[in-house]
Design a protein around this motif. Structure first.
Motif, PDB file in Angstrom:
ATOM      1  N   VAL A 194     -20.952  -2.515   4.455  1.00  0.00           N
ATOM      2  CA  VAL A 194     -20.432  -3.916   4.144  1.00  0.00           C
ATOM      3  C   VAL A 194     -19.804  -3.924   2.733  1.00  0.00           C
ATOM      4  O   VAL A 194     -18.808  -4.802   2.632  1.00  0.00           O
ATOM      5  CB  VAL A 194     -21.553  -4.774   4.487  1.00  0.00           C
ATOM      6  N   ALA A 195     -20.538  -3.432   1.893  1.00  0.00           N
ATOM      7  CA  ALA A 195     -20.068  -3.707   0.475  1.00  0.00           C
ATOM      8  C   ALA A 195     -18.695  -2.972   0.233  1.00  0.00           C
ATOM      9  O   ALA A 195     -17.916  -3.556  -0.227  1.00  0.00           O
ATOM     10  CB  ALA A 195     -21.260  -3.284  -0.612  1.00  0.00           C
ATOM     11  N   ASN A 196     -18.509  -2.016   0.740  1.00  0.00           N
ATOM     12  CA  ASN A 196     -17.058  -1.308   0.812  1.00  0.00           C
ATOM     13  C   ASN A 196     -16.260  -1.870   1.663  1.00  0.00           C
ATOM     14  O   ASN A 196     -15.010  -2.112   1.067  1.00  0.00           O
ATOM     15  CB  ASN A 196     -17.440   0.124   1.470  1.00  0.00           C
ATOM     16  N   ASN A 197     -16.509  -2.398   2.507  1.00  0.00           N
ATOM     17  CA  ASN A 197     -15.416  -3.347   3.575  1.00  0.00           C
ATOM     18  C   ASN A 197     -15.048  -4.602   2.483  1.00  0.00           C
ATOM     19  O   ASN A 197     -13.819  -4.904   2.414  1.00  0.00           O
ATOM     20  CB  ASN A 197     -16.080  -3.814   4.827  1.00  0.00           C
ATOM     21  N   ILE A 198     -15.992  -5.522   1.950  1.00  0.00           N
ATOM     22  CA  ILE A 198     -16.002  -6.398   1.047  1.00  0.00           C
ATOM     23  C   ILE A 198     -14.848  -6.228   0.052  1.00  0.00           C
ATOM     24  O   ILE A 198     -13.822  -6.768  -0.386  1.00  0.00           O
ATOM     25  CB  ILE A 198     -16.991  -7.135   0.433  1.00  0.00           C
ATOM     26  N   LEU A 199     -15.271  -4.698  -0.686  1.00  0.00           N
ATOM     27  CA  LEU A 199     -14.364  -4.194  -1.986  1.00  0.00           C
ATOM     28  C   LEU A 199     -12.800  -4.090  -1.544  1.00  0.00           C
ATOM     29  O   LEU A 199     -11.811  -4.349  -2.105  1.00  0.00           O
ATOM     30  CB  LEU A 199     -14.894  -3.048  -2.398  1.00  0.00           C
ATOM     31  N   THR A 200     -12.699  -3.341  -0.290  1.00  0.00           N
ATOM     32  CA  THR A 200     -11.616  -3.071   0.219  1.00  0.00           C
ATOM     33  C   THR A 200     -10.644  -4.284   0.486  1.00  0.00           C
ATOM     34  O   THR A 200      -9.565  -4.356   0.239  1.00  0.00           O
ATOM     35  CB  THR A 200     -11.668  -2.316   1.609  1.00  0.00           C
ATOM     36  N   ASP A 201     -11.360  -5.326   1.205  1.00  0.00           N
ATOM     37  CA  ASP A 201     -10.658  -6.682   1.215  1.00  0.00           C
ATOM     38  C   ASP A 201     -10.041  -7.291   0.310  1.00  0.00           C
ATOM     39  O   ASP A 201      -8.845  -7.732  -0.080  1.00  0.00           O
ATOM     40  CB  ASP A 201     -11.491  -7.577   2.109  1.00  0.00           C
ATOM     41  N   LYS A 202     -11.164  -7.112  -0.932  1.00  0.00           N
ATOM     42  CA  LYS A 202     -10.758  -7.544  -2.337  1.00  0.00           C
ATOM     43  C   LYS A 202      -9.704  -7.148  -3.025  1.00  0.00           C
ATOM     44  O   LYS A 202      -8.673  -7.535  -3.354  1.00  0.00           O
ATOM     45  CB  LYS A 202     -11.994  -7.661  -3.115  1.00  0.00           C
ATOM     46  N   ALA A 203      -9.679  -5.699  -2.789  1.00  0.00           N
ATOM     47  CA  ALA A 203      -8.375  -4.984  -3.411  1.00  0.00           C
ATOM     48  C   ALA A 203      -7.283  -5.235  -2.664  1.00  0.00           C
ATOM     49  O   ALA A 203      -6.032  -5.223  -3.286  1.00  0.00           O
ATOM     50  CB  ALA A 203      -8.626  -3.488  -3.284  1.00  0.00           C
ATOM     51  N   ARG A 204      -7.132  -5.232  -1.154  1.00  0.00           N
ATOM     52  CA  ARG A 204      -5.993  -5.503  -0.670  1.00  0.00           C
ATOM     53  C   ARG A 204      -5.560  -6.933  -0.975  1.00  0.00           C
ATOM     54  O   ARG A 204      -4.281  -7.344  -1.053  1.00  0.00           O
ATOM     55  CB  ARG A 204      -6.181  -5.507   0.941  1.00  0.00           C
ATOM     56  N   ARG A 205      -6.448  -8.080  -1.268  1.00  0.00           N
ATOM     57  CA  ARG A 205      -5.810  -9.455  -1.447  1.00  0.00           C
ATOM     58  C   ARG A 205      -5.313  -9.443  -2.933  1.00  0.00           C
ATOM     59  O   ARG A 205      -4.516  -9.804  -3.216  1.00  0.00           O
ATOM     60  CB  ARG A 205      -7.019 -10.189  -1.366  1.00  0.00           C
TER      61      ARG A 205
ATOM     62  N   LEU B 170      -6.715   9.604   2.930  1.00  0.00           N
ATOM     63  CA  LEU B 170      -7.479   9.866   2.240  1.00  0.00           C
ATOM     64  C   LEU B 170      -6.351   9.504   0.961  1.00  0.00           C
ATOM     65  O   LEU B 170      -6.921   8.595  -0.023  1.00  0.00           O
ATOM     66  CB  LEU B 170      -7.541  11.255   1.641  1.00  0.00           C
ATOM     67  N   LYS B 171      -5.176   9.549   0.914  1.00  0.00           N
ATOM     68  CA  LYS B 171      -4.167   8.942   0.218  1.00  0.00           C
ATOM     69  C   LYS B 171      -4.455   7.562  -0.147  1.00  0.00           C
ATOM     70  O   LYS B 171      -4.303   6.905  -1.352  1.00  0.00           O
ATOM     71  CB  LYS B 171      -2.804   9.117   0.303  1.00  0.00           C
ATOM     72  N   TYR B 172      -4.597   6.762   0.965  1.00  0.00           N
ATOM     73  CA  TYR B 172      -4.538   5.275   0.693  1.00  0.00           C
ATOM     74  C   TYR B 172      -5.759   4.752   0.135  1.00  0.00           C
ATOM     75  O   TYR B 172      -6.266   3.993  -0.640  1.00  0.00           O
ATOM     76  CB  TYR B 172      -4.287   4.581   2.332  1.00  0.00           C
ATOM     77  N   SER B 173      -7.124   5.692   0.674  1.00  0.00           N
ATOM     78  CA  SER B 173      -8.480   5.001   0.474  1.00  0.00           C
ATOM     79  C   SER B 173      -8.651   5.458  -1.049  1.00  0.00           C
ATOM     80  O   SER B 173      -9.040   4.719  -1.817  1.00  0.00           O
ATOM     81  CB  SER B 173      -9.331   5.553   1.286  1.00  0.00           C
ATOM     82  N   LEU B 174      -8.182   6.419  -1.549  1.00  0.00           N
ATOM     83  CA  LEU B 174      -8.539   6.871  -2.996  1.00  0.00           C
ATOM     84  C   LEU B 174      -7.495   5.893  -3.763  1.00  0.00           C
ATOM     85  O   LEU B 174      -8.069   5.456  -5.050  1.00  0.00           O
ATOM     86  CB  LEU B 174      -8.188   8.249  -3.190  1.00  0.00           C
ATOM     87  N   ALA B 175      -6.418   5.789  -3.480  1.00  0.00           N
ATOM     88  CA  ALA B 175      -5.529   4.712  -4.229  1.00  0.00           C
ATOM     89  C   ALA B 175      -6.020   3.377  -4.249  1.00  0.00           C
ATOM     90  O   ALA B 175      -6.170   2.821  -5.383  1.00  0.00           O
ATOM     91  CB  ALA B 175      -4.078   4.562  -3.581  1.00  0.00           C
ATOM     92  N   LEU B 176      -6.528   2.882  -3.327  1.00  0.00           N
ATOM     93  CA  LEU B 176      -7.368   1.611  -3.224  1.00  0.00           C
ATOM     94  C   LEU B 176      -8.675   1.485  -4.051  1.00  0.00           C
ATOM     95  O   LEU B 176      -8.800   0.543  -4.729  1.00  0.00           O
ATOM     96  CB  LEU B 176      -7.602   1.101  -1.904  1.00  0.00           C
ATOM     97  N   SER B 177      -9.304   2.768  -3.879  1.00  0.00           N
ATOM     98  CA  SER B 177     -10.727   2.704  -4.914  1.00  0.00           C
ATOM     99  C   SER B 177     -10.263   2.720  -6.393  1.00  0.00           C
ATOM    100  O   SER B 177     -10.949   2.270  -7.112  1.00  0.00           O
ATOM    101  CB  SER B 177     -11.171   4.168  -4.430  1.00  0.00           C
ATOM    102  N   LYS B 178      -9.143   3.449  -6.529  1.00  0.00           N
ATOM    103  CA  LYS B 178      -8.571   3.271  -8.040  1.00  0.00           C
ATOM    104  C   LYS B 178      -8.307   1.982  -8.561  1.00  0.00           C
ATOM    105  O   LYS B 178      -8.468   1.548  -9.693  1.00  0.00           O
ATOM    106  CB  LYS B 178      -7.517   4.408  -8.473  1.00  0.00           C
TER     107      LYS B 178
ATOM    108  N   MET C 260       0.634  -1.354   0.080  1.00  0.00           N
ATOM    109  CA  MET C 260      -0.088  -0.065  -0.102  1.00  0.00           C
ATOM    110  C   MET C 260       0.739   1.307  -0.221  1.00  0.00           C
ATOM    111  O   MET C 260       0.721   2.169  -0.656  1.00  0.00           O
ATOM    112  CB  MET C 260      -0.925  -0.055   1.251  1.00  0.00           C
ATOM    113  N   GLU C 261       1.825   1.171   0.626  1.00  0.00           N
ATOM    114  CA  GLU C 261       2.746   2.341   0.790  1.00  0.00           C
ATOM    115  C   GLU C 261       3.531   2.512  -0.482  1.00  0.00           C
ATOM    116  O   GLU C 261       3.678   3.662  -1.218  1.00  0.00           O
ATOM    117  CB  GLU C 261       3.907   2.251   1.944  1.00  0.00           C
ATOM    118  N   LYS C 262       3.840   1.454  -1.058  1.00  0.00           N
ATOM    119  CA  LYS C 262       4.643   1.723  -2.182  1.00  0.00           C
ATOM    120  C   LYS C 262       3.422   2.014  -3.480  1.00  0.00           C
ATOM    121  O   LYS C 262       3.684   2.836  -4.416  1.00  0.00           O
ATOM    122  CB  LYS C 262       5.069   0.158  -3.047  1.00  0.00           C
TER     123      LYS C 262
END
Length: 438
Positions: free
Chosen positions: A394-405, A342-350, A277-279
């Motif tokens: 809940v949907a956002n949490n699932i998407l966040t987990d999918k993005a991290r994986r 915000l940096k991390y959440s926007l990067a993950l959303s993209k 995530m930092e990278k």
């Protein structure tokens, strides 16, 4: 955004504003709204007409300009500057955040191999065996490690008040560390036998956490009703069958080894995700957001902090007073953390967008049911999680987990392999569907 209005349209806007003023104010000799523009101008002044016209400008001209510019505002715009001759408006429009990631698909991170030693398995096995330890009555004085059943009474020596009387309890005697709490029932009970009684006192400091003891000298009277010795559990096949569906101790050890390896891999992957995530953020070409979004996130952060404090019986106002800070100072201290988030959440959303990650209704429903069960299955929890806002979270949490994986798979070089497996599974599903139709 700069919006320019021609003179003819400007004059029409001002005349309409003057008519609105004329409808609101009684002017002798004229019906409401029929007084001439020049009369309204002379009587109320140019500034009053311009002020009335501002509402029309923001409601009509601004909306038209936004539509023509094909801009999606994140929040309501603000008028930064306006000149009337010619009519030129400078409007600040908060737009949606803009995120452009770098070549994240090429990111790779080194990962360590998981190894589990025999000593780790042995320690885990010993901890597991302790759950099956039993205590059997013995006819001797209590020793360290024994379980002692007692009846205890407590009295405040200064006041003579009884704090507790004839309460039954069991204590497993353990030698105390230097930093152990001041209350010590273990040492006085060591050496006592069944049916033996003892009275002793202990003095507690003013800062002792349990209020009924703090700053007092307490007299304890105990009666030992039983002494039980620990019966150790043998590390053998019998233990394996007690623990679960295992026939031998070796099978149990192998399962423990797998569990330890899985936990280690989970911890390693967690560290890799944070590093990735930092990278991802550091190598992004652009991550920017409107100031309105930052202020919204600041508001949410402060509300969350207030909620946490209230859960502990505190409040933000008292905390700030104790720290001699104003709310504005605290807000500015929180800003840097909000910007980082915000940096991390926007990067993950993209990343979610670029990787085409989605969540379907079944996934949300399963997660909602799991969360309701974890909350005790109350109706309040069900109402919260099944609401539209709850489902969105809940949907956002699932998407966040999918993005991290997915990010983890990318940096480990496993993303293409996962994609091939997903395509293969999809092909099987489609083939089965065709067979059913036939």
């Amino acid at each position: 955004m700069t919006v320019e209005i021609d003179d003819r349209q400007r004059d029409e806007i001002l005349k309409k504003a003057a008519r609105r003023i004329a409808r609101e104010v009684r002017i002798p000799g004229f019906r409401p709204g029929k007084a001439p523009y020049r009369l309204i101008l002379n009587r109320f002044g140019e500034e009053a007409i311009q002020e009335e016209a501002m509402d029309h400008l923001t409601q009509t001209i601004y909306k038209r300009a936004i539509k023509e510019a094909e801009v999606e505002p994140y929040a309501p715009a603000t008028m930064e500057e306006i000149e009337w001759n010619p009519l030129v408006m400078q409007i600040k429009v908060p737009t949606d955040p803009v995120t452009e990631l770098g070549d994240y698909g090429a990111m790779r991170l080194e990962t360590e191999a998981v190894e589990v030693s025999d000593d780790e398995v042995a320690r885990q096995l010993e901890q597991l065996a302790e759950r099956y330890i039993t205590f059997e009555p013995v006819e001797r004085a209590a020793q360290w490690g024994d379980m002692v059943s007692i009846t205890i009474s407590e009295k405040d020596i200064a006041s003579g008040d009884m704090l507790d009387e004839d309460r039954e309890m069991e204590i497993t005697l353990a030698e105390r560390d230097d930093d152990a709490p001041e209350l010590d029932l273990h040492t006085p009970l060591t050496g006592m036998s069944e049916d033996e009684e003892k009275t002793f006192t202990q003095t507690f400091s003013e800062t002792y956490p349990e209020k009924k003891y703090a700053g007092k000298e307490i007299e304890f009277h105990v009666l030992v009703t039983a002494v039980k010795a620990k019966e150790e559990v043998e590390l053998d096949d019998d233990l394996a069958t007690m623990v679960g569906d295992f026939d031998t101790l070796d099978e149990l050890k192998e399962k423990l080894r797998e569990d330890i390896a899985e936990q280690k891999q989970y911890e390693i992957d967690g560290g890799l995700i944070e590093e990735a995530m930092e990278k991802l953020v550091a190598e992004a070409k652009t991550i920017k957001w409107p100031s309105a979004m930052e202020e919204d996130e600041l508001d949410n952060a402060i509300k969350n902090q207030e909620f946490k404090l209230e859960q502990s019986g505190l409040n933000l106002k008292a905390m700030l007073s104790a720290e001699q800070k104003t709310l504005e100072e605290y807000r500015e201290e929180t800003r840097e953390k909000v910007r980082e988030n915000l940096k991390y959440s926007l990067a993950l959303s993209k990343l979610v967008e670029l990787e085409g990650l989605t969540v379907d209704g079944d996934e949300i429903a399963q997660q909602v049911e799991w969360m309701i069960a974890m909350s005790g299955g109350s109706q309040e929890a069900r109402d919260a999680y099944t609401s539209s806002e709850g489902a969105r979270v809940v949907a956002n949490n699932i998407l966040t987990d999918k993005a991290r994986r997915r990010l983890l798979a990318i940096v480990k070089g496993e993303a293409e392999e996962e994609a091939d497996e997903a395509e293969a599974e999809e092909a099987v599903v489609e083939e089965e569907a065709v067979v059913e139709e036939e």
